[in-house]
Design a protein around this motif. Structure first.
Motif, PDB file in Angstrom:
ATOM      1  N   SER A   1      -1.943  12.849   8.950  1.00  0.00           N
ATOM      2  CA  SER A   1      -3.285  13.205   8.633  1.00  0.00           C
ATOM      3  C   SER A   1      -3.337  12.191   7.212  1.00  0.00           C
ATOM      4  O   SER A   1      -2.489  12.180   6.536  1.00  0.00           O
ATOM      5  CB  SER A   1      -3.381  14.377   8.161  1.00  0.00           C
ATOM      6  N   LEU A   2      -4.424  11.598   7.253  1.00  0.00           N
ATOM      7  CA  LEU A   2      -4.910  10.604   6.310  1.00  0.00           C
ATOM      8  C   LEU A   2      -5.335  11.282   4.784  1.00  0.00           C
ATOM      9  O   LEU A   2      -6.181  12.136   4.870  1.00  0.00           O
ATOM     10  CB  LEU A   2      -5.924   9.763   6.718  1.00  0.00           C
ATOM     11  N   VAL A   3      -4.488  11.205   3.747  1.00  0.00           N
ATOM     12  CA  VAL A   3      -4.584  11.913   2.548  1.00  0.00           C
ATOM     13  C   VAL A   3      -5.887  10.904   1.765  1.00  0.00           C
ATOM     14  O   VAL A   3      -6.715  11.190   1.329  1.00  0.00           O
ATOM     15  CB  VAL A   3      -3.315  11.723   1.604  1.00  0.00           C
ATOM     16  N   ALA A   4      -5.634   9.548   1.744  1.00  0.00           N
ATOM     17  CA  ALA A   4      -6.439   8.602   1.070  1.00  0.00           C
ATOM     18  C   ALA A   4      -6.306   7.030   1.650  1.00  0.00           C
ATOM     19  O   ALA A   4      -5.157   6.848   2.233  1.00  0.00           O
ATOM     20  CB  ALA A   4      -6.293   8.770  -0.510  1.00  0.00           C
ATOM     21  N   GLN A   5      -7.357   6.512   1.344  1.00  0.00           N
ATOM     22  CA  GLN A   5      -7.173   4.995   1.505  1.00  0.00           C
ATOM     23  C   GLN A   5      -7.541   4.364   0.309  1.00  0.00           C
ATOM     24  O   GLN A   5      -8.403   4.524  -0.314  1.00  0.00           O
ATOM     25  CB  GLN A   5      -7.980   4.357   2.757  1.00  0.00           C
ATOM     26  N   CYS A   6      -6.457   3.428  -0.239  1.00  0.00           N
ATOM     27  CA  CYS A   6      -6.672   2.776  -1.366  1.00  0.00           C
ATOM     28  C   CYS A   6      -6.741   1.204  -1.334  1.00  0.00           C
ATOM     29  O   CYS A   6      -5.953   0.578  -0.616  1.00  0.00           O
ATOM     30  CB  CYS A   6      -5.513   3.011  -2.575  1.00  0.00           C
ATOM     31  N   GLU A   7      -7.483   0.733  -2.311  1.00  0.00           N
ATOM     32  CA  GLU A   7      -7.640  -0.897  -2.114  1.00  0.00           C
ATOM     33  C   GLU A   7      -6.573  -1.584  -3.113  1.00  0.00           C
ATOM     34  O   GLU A   7      -6.209  -2.671  -2.961  1.00  0.00           O
ATOM     35  CB  GLU A   7      -9.109  -1.453  -2.577  1.00  0.00           C
ATOM     36  N   ASP A   8      -5.861  -0.834  -4.113  1.00  0.00           N
ATOM     37  CA  ASP A   8      -5.132  -1.242  -5.060  1.00  0.00           C
ATOM     38  C   ASP A   8      -4.117  -0.387  -5.570  1.00  0.00           C
ATOM     39  O   ASP A   8      -4.139   0.747  -5.298  1.00  0.00           O
ATOM     40  CB  ASP A   8      -5.846  -2.058  -6.271  1.00  0.00           C
ATOM     41  N   LEU A   9      -2.957  -0.944  -6.236  1.00  0.00           N
ATOM     42  CA  LEU A   9      -2.162  -0.052  -6.838  1.00  0.00           C
ATOM     43  C   LEU A   9      -2.386   1.019  -7.914  1.00  0.00           C
ATOM     44  O   LEU A   9      -2.045   2.092  -7.860  1.00  0.00           O
ATOM     45  CB  LEU A   9      -0.886  -0.908  -7.587  1.00  0.00           C
ATOM     46  N   PRO A  10      -3.455   0.730  -8.960  1.00  0.00           N
ATOM     47  CA  PRO A  10      -3.837   1.734  -9.778  1.00  0.00           C
ATOM     48  C   PRO A  10      -4.466   2.858  -8.943  1.00  0.00           C
ATOM     49  O   PRO A  10      -4.222   4.116  -9.377  1.00  0.00           O
ATOM     50  CB  PRO A  10      -4.659   1.242 -10.682  1.00  0.00           C
ATOM     51  N   ALA A  11      -5.295   2.795  -7.953  1.00  0.00           N
ATOM     52  CA  ALA A  11      -5.768   3.645  -7.333  1.00  0.00           C
ATOM     53  C   ALA A  11      -4.775   4.435  -6.342  1.00  0.00           C
ATOM     54  O   ALA A  11      -4.647   5.696  -6.167  1.00  0.00           O
ATOM     55  CB  ALA A  11      -6.793   3.409  -6.137  1.00  0.00           C
ATOM     56  N   ALA A  12      -3.789   3.858  -5.918  1.00  0.00           N
ATOM     57  CA  ALA A  12      -2.538   4.533  -5.336  1.00  0.00           C
ATOM     58  C   ALA A  12      -1.759   5.467  -6.222  1.00  0.00           C
ATOM     59  O   ALA A  12      -1.477   6.465  -5.916  1.00  0.00           O
ATOM     60  CB  ALA A  12      -1.907   3.371  -4.560  1.00  0.00           C
TER      61      ALA A  12
END
Length: 235
Positions: free
Chosen positions: A27-38
């Protein structure tokens, strides 16, 4: 398994999510474009598996791997990246990433990587408080691989000599120019799926060069070019 995808290329992100949705048990929790968001997601969400790019704008994905290792976070990590230099690969191995996919990659390789992570996750969840040697072996020892013959005349299971010859002749018609799976399919009358298997075999043998790009909807598209016309003509 709860999955976080970190990727700054929108088309590759869509492809990762599309491939993930084709697999059961994820299951997909989230998709992030950069490390701070991750980092924000990891701080507030339970994540079992991280699909991580290395080249992320002004950041390096390995920095996040180091942080997770220092924190002793129980997160499995698969790197999906264009980074193919040995320095990066060695560090990834040293940091204990679970798998390493070099772009471009196919669904089968993606599926293999995530299935292994899922098997490890399930084995860990079934371990008793004090494990026996056989339990430990199931985690740290992979099943022995069956040796694959590399003799020129041998073909992978499901491929035939006659069909290979047809594909080789169709490839020869392009006389060194780039061509697509569809072009060979039209020339041979074989399905695109079948042609793709033969072209992949020829790439593995070093007779064809494969190029890759993402289409408008993020799907992978392949083109090929002959590298050894003499050997191809003898097939």
């Amino acid at each position: 398994m709860r999955v976080l995808v970190v990727e700054d290329d929108p088309m590759v992100m869509r492809l990762n999510v599309e491939f993930l949705n084709r697999l059961e048990g994820f299951s997909l929790v989230a998709q992030c474009e950069d490390l701070p968001a991750a980092r924000d997601v990891l701080a507030r969400e339970a994540v079992d598996l991280l699909l991580l790019d290395v080249y992320l704008r002004e950041h390096n994905g390995l920095a996040l791997v180091r942080e997770l290792r220092r924190q002793a976070r129980d997160v499995q990590i698969v790197l999906i990246t264009a980074a193919s230099e040995m320095e990066t690969i060695r560090e990834a191995k040293h940091l204990g990433v679970n798998d390493y996919l070099v772009k471009p990659f196919e669904f089968e390789r993606f599926q293999e990587a995530l299935t292994r992570c899922q098997e490890t996750f399930q084995r860990l969840s079934r371990l008793p408080a004090r494990a026996h040697q056989r339990d430990v072996d199931s985690l740290f020892r992979r099943e022995p691989q069956v040796p694959v013959s590399t003799r020129p005349g041998d073909l992978p299971k499901g491929l035939t000599t006659n069909s290979l010859t047809q594909v080789a002749r169709a490839v020869a018609e392009h006389e060194g120019a780039s061509f697509t799976t569809e072009a060979v399919s039209d020339s041979t009358g074989m399905s695109r799926v079948s042609v793709r298997k033969y072209l992949k075999h020829l790439v593995d043998r070093g007779l064809l060069e494969e190029a890759f790009h993402y289409g408008q909807v993020g799907r992978p598209s392949f083109t090929y070019r002959c590298l050894d016309a003499d050997t191809l003509a003898r097939l």
